[in-house]
Design a protein around this motif. Structure first.
Motif, PDB file in Angstrom:
ATOM      1  N   UNK A 168     114.120  -7.822  21.523  1.00 19.58           N
ATOM      2  CA  UNK A 168     114.115  -9.189  21.049  1.00 19.58           C
ATOM      3  C   UNK A 168     112.694  -9.715  21.162  1.00 19.58           C
ATOM      4  N   UNK A 169     112.348 -10.785  20.444  1.00 17.98           N
ATOM      5  CA  UNK A 169     111.009 -11.333  20.578  1.00 17.98           C
ATOM      6  C   UNK A 169     110.758 -11.751  22.028  1.00 17.98           C
ATOM      7  N   UNK A 170     109.725 -11.210  22.631  1.00 22.78           N
ATOM      8  CA  UNK A 170     109.498 -11.462  24.038  1.00 22.78           C
ATOM      9  C   UNK A 170     108.037 -11.159  24.343  1.00 22.78           C
ATOM     10  N   UNK A 171     107.223 -12.180  24.379  1.00 17.89           N
ATOM     11  CA  UNK A 171     105.793 -11.946  24.503  1.00 17.89           C
ATOM     12  C   UNK A 171     105.222 -12.702  25.691  1.00 17.89           C
ATOM     13  N   UNK A 172     104.342 -12.033  26.423  1.00 16.88           N
ATOM     14  CA  UNK A 172     103.575 -12.659  27.487  1.00 16.88           C
ATOM     15  C   UNK A 172     102.134 -12.215  27.306  1.00 16.88           C
ATOM     16  N   UNK A 173     101.212 -13.139  27.475  1.00 16.81           N
ATOM     17  CA  UNK A 173      99.806 -12.797  27.326  1.00 16.81           C
ATOM     18  C   UNK A 173      99.291 -12.009  28.520  1.00 16.81           C
ATOM     19  N   UNK A 174      98.144 -11.379  28.326  1.00 15.71           N
ATOM     20  CA  UNK A 174      97.506 -10.624  29.393  1.00 15.71           C
ATOM     21  C   UNK A 174      96.317 -11.400  29.931  1.00 15.71           C
ATOM     22  N   UNK A 175      96.479 -12.719  30.063  1.00 16.78           N
ATOM     23  CA  UNK A 175      95.370 -13.571  30.489  1.00 16.78           C
ATOM     24  C   UNK A 175      94.889 -13.211  31.882  1.00 16.78           C
ATOM     25  N   UNK A 176      95.806 -12.900  32.783  1.00 23.27           N
ATOM     26  CA  UNK A 176      95.404 -12.594  34.159  1.00 23.27           C
ATOM     27  C   UNK A 176      94.578 -11.316  34.214  1.00 23.27           C
ATOM     28  N   UNK A 177      94.992 -10.278  33.460  1.00 28.71           N
ATOM     29  CA  UNK A 177      94.216  -9.042  33.437  1.00 28.71           C
ATOM     30  C   UNK A 177      92.850  -9.263  32.811  1.00 28.71           C
ATOM     31  N   UNK A 178      92.799 -10.101  31.766  1.00 32.69           N
ATOM     32  CA  UNK A 178      91.530 -10.381  31.099  1.00 32.69           C
ATOM     33  C   UNK A 178      90.581 -11.120  32.033  1.00 32.69           C
ATOM     34  N   UNK A 179      91.106 -12.101  32.779  1.00 40.88           N
ATOM     35  CA  UNK A 179      90.262 -12.834  33.733  1.00 40.88           C
ATOM     36  C   UNK A 179      89.776 -11.917  34.843  1.00 40.88           C
ATOM     37  N   UNK A 180      90.684 -11.069  35.336  1.00 37.70           N
ATOM     38  CA  UNK A 180      90.305 -10.137  36.395  1.00 37.70           C
ATOM     39  C   UNK A 180      89.202  -9.195  35.920  1.00 37.70           C
ATOM     40  N   UNK A 181      89.334  -8.679  34.702  1.00 36.44           N
ATOM     41  CA  UNK A 181      88.328  -7.770  34.159  1.00 36.44           C
ATOM     42  C   UNK A 181      86.990  -8.485  33.988  1.00 36.44           C
ATOM     43  N   UNK A 182      87.035  -9.724  33.495  1.00 39.94           N
ATOM     44  CA  UNK A 182      85.791 -10.470  33.283  1.00 39.94           C
ATOM     45  C   UNK A 182      85.068 -10.739  34.595  1.00 39.94           C
ATOM     46  N   UNK A 183      85.773 -11.270  35.576  1.00 40.63           N
ATOM     47  CA  UNK A 183      85.119 -11.640  36.830  1.00 40.63           C
ATOM     48  C   UNK A 183      84.600 -10.421  37.574  1.00 40.63           C
ATOM     49  N   UNK A 184      85.328  -9.328  37.518  1.00 36.67           N
ATOM     50  CA  UNK A 184      84.846  -8.104  38.159  1.00 36.67           C
ATOM     51  C   UNK A 184      83.565  -7.631  37.486  1.00 36.67           C
ATOM     52  N   UNK A 185      83.565  -7.618  36.161  1.00 32.53           N
ATOM     53  CA  UNK A 185      82.380  -7.178  35.424  1.00 32.53           C
ATOM     54  C   UNK A 185      81.203  -8.122  35.676  1.00 32.53           C
ATOM     55  N   UNK A 186      81.482  -9.415  35.716  1.00 32.44           N
ATOM     56  CA  UNK A 186      80.411 -10.387  35.957  1.00 32.44           C
ATOM     57  C   UNK A 186      79.772 -10.175  37.327  1.00 32.44           C
ATOM     58  N   UNK A 187      80.591  -9.988  38.358  1.00 30.87           N
ATOM     59  CA  UNK A 187      80.045  -9.781  39.700  1.00 30.87           C
ATOM     60  C   UNK A 187      79.215  -8.510  39.782  1.00 30.87           C
ATOM     61  N   UNK A 188      79.664  -7.456  39.104  1.00 38.22           N
ATOM     62  CA  UNK A 188      78.907  -6.201  39.099  1.00 38.22           C
ATOM     63  C   UNK A 188      77.558  -6.403  38.414  1.00 38.22           C
ATOM     64  N   UNK A 189      77.546  -7.108  37.286  1.00 34.51           N
ATOM     65  CA  UNK A 189      76.288  -7.318  36.569  1.00 34.51           C
ATOM     66  C   UNK A 189      75.378  -8.293  37.309  1.00 34.51           C
ATOM     67  N   UNK A 190      75.949  -9.305  37.941  1.00 28.39           N
ATOM     68  CA  UNK A 190      75.124 -10.251  38.694  1.00 28.39           C
ATOM     69  C   UNK A 190      74.482  -9.565  39.900  1.00 28.39           C
ATOM     70  N   UNK A 191      75.188  -8.616  40.490  1.00 27.11           N
ATOM     71  CA  UNK A 191      74.632  -7.886  41.638  1.00 27.11           C
ATOM     72  C   UNK A 191      73.681  -6.793  41.182  1.00 27.11           C
TER      73      UNK A 191
END
Length: 233
Positions: free
Chosen positions: A130-153
């Motif tokens: 059945x139609x049933x959708x949830x976004x992956x916003x949490x995974x996207x935020x987690x990926x962004x912040x992890x990548x940002x911290x690695x690049x900032x360091x």
């Protein structure tokens, strides 16, 4: 403009260009995450720009602090080398973790089951039932912040001598100009390269490999970090 100053600015631009194009860690993580996460070109550009700014500013600030404390170029270069190794290992750890999560996600999708947590509830459902959708916003935020911290360091090793040599001689105007040119060329090259590669990767037909896109992204990110560590890229 003095000939020496002009040569330094041109050197800063050339070194920045090579620094980005020769380092897969400056482009491939953004390209692969954009494909796996379904980021638009605008979001990919924004993520790349923010991480790039953190990457350049950290080295500029560290150079200023080093000068204020009277640290020499050799000491600062050694510190940048240590930071570079730690950031590369961080990229490897991020890639391995993301790849493992991607494998688990692909395995669950293979059996046409999805585990979701939202509104305080956890449930399973089958795809297509059945139609049933949830976004992956949490995974996207987690990926962004992890990548940002690695690049900032992570350091911009070539920027340290370009900035510190004229600054140590009292030519702060030249140092800031060289740092600015290095930053602009670095960010511009990252944006152009990432967006061009993203456009090319987006045209690749993954077919049945689509559900493995996160695992592939994590694997490429891991290889990028290993290339920095063991190939000096």
């Amino acid at each position: 403009m003095e000939a020496l100053t002009l040569n330094l600015l041109l050197t800063a631009a050339g070194v920045a260009l090579v620094h980005v194009l020769a380092g897969p860690d400056h482009t491939l993580p953004f390209v692969m995450l954009a494909r796996a996460q379904g980021w638009s070109a605008a979001k990919t550009a924004w993520v790349t720009l923010v991480c790039g700014v953190g990457h350049v500013l950290s080295s500029l600030l560290l150079g200023m602090v080093g000068l204020a404390l009277g640290a020499g170029l050799a000491h600062m270069s050694a510190l940048e080398e240590v930071r570079g190794s730690l950031a590369a290992w961080g990229l490897v750890a991020f890639g391995v973790t993301y790849a493992a999560w991607g494998v688990r996600r692909a395995w669950v999708q293979r059996h046409e089951l999805e585990l979701h947590a939202h509104d305080g509830l956890v449930h399973l459902h089958t795809h297509g039932a059945q139609p049933h959708h949830h976004g992956d916003a949490s995974q996207s935020r987690w990926a962004f912040w992890t990548l940002f911290l690695i690049f900032a360091f992570g350091p911009c090793e070539p920027l340290i001598p370009i900035f510190m040599v004229p600054a140590s001689r009292g030519r702060w105007d030249v140092a800031l100009a060289a740092g600015g040119v290095f930053a602009l060329v670095t960010l511009g090259t990252m944006l152009v390269a990432v967006l061009l590669l993203r456009a090319g990767v987006a045209r690749l037909p993954l077919g049945g490999l689509a559900r493995w896109s996160h695992a592939l992204a994590g694997s490429v990110i891991t290889l990028s970090g290993l290339a920095v560590l063991f190939l000096g890229l």
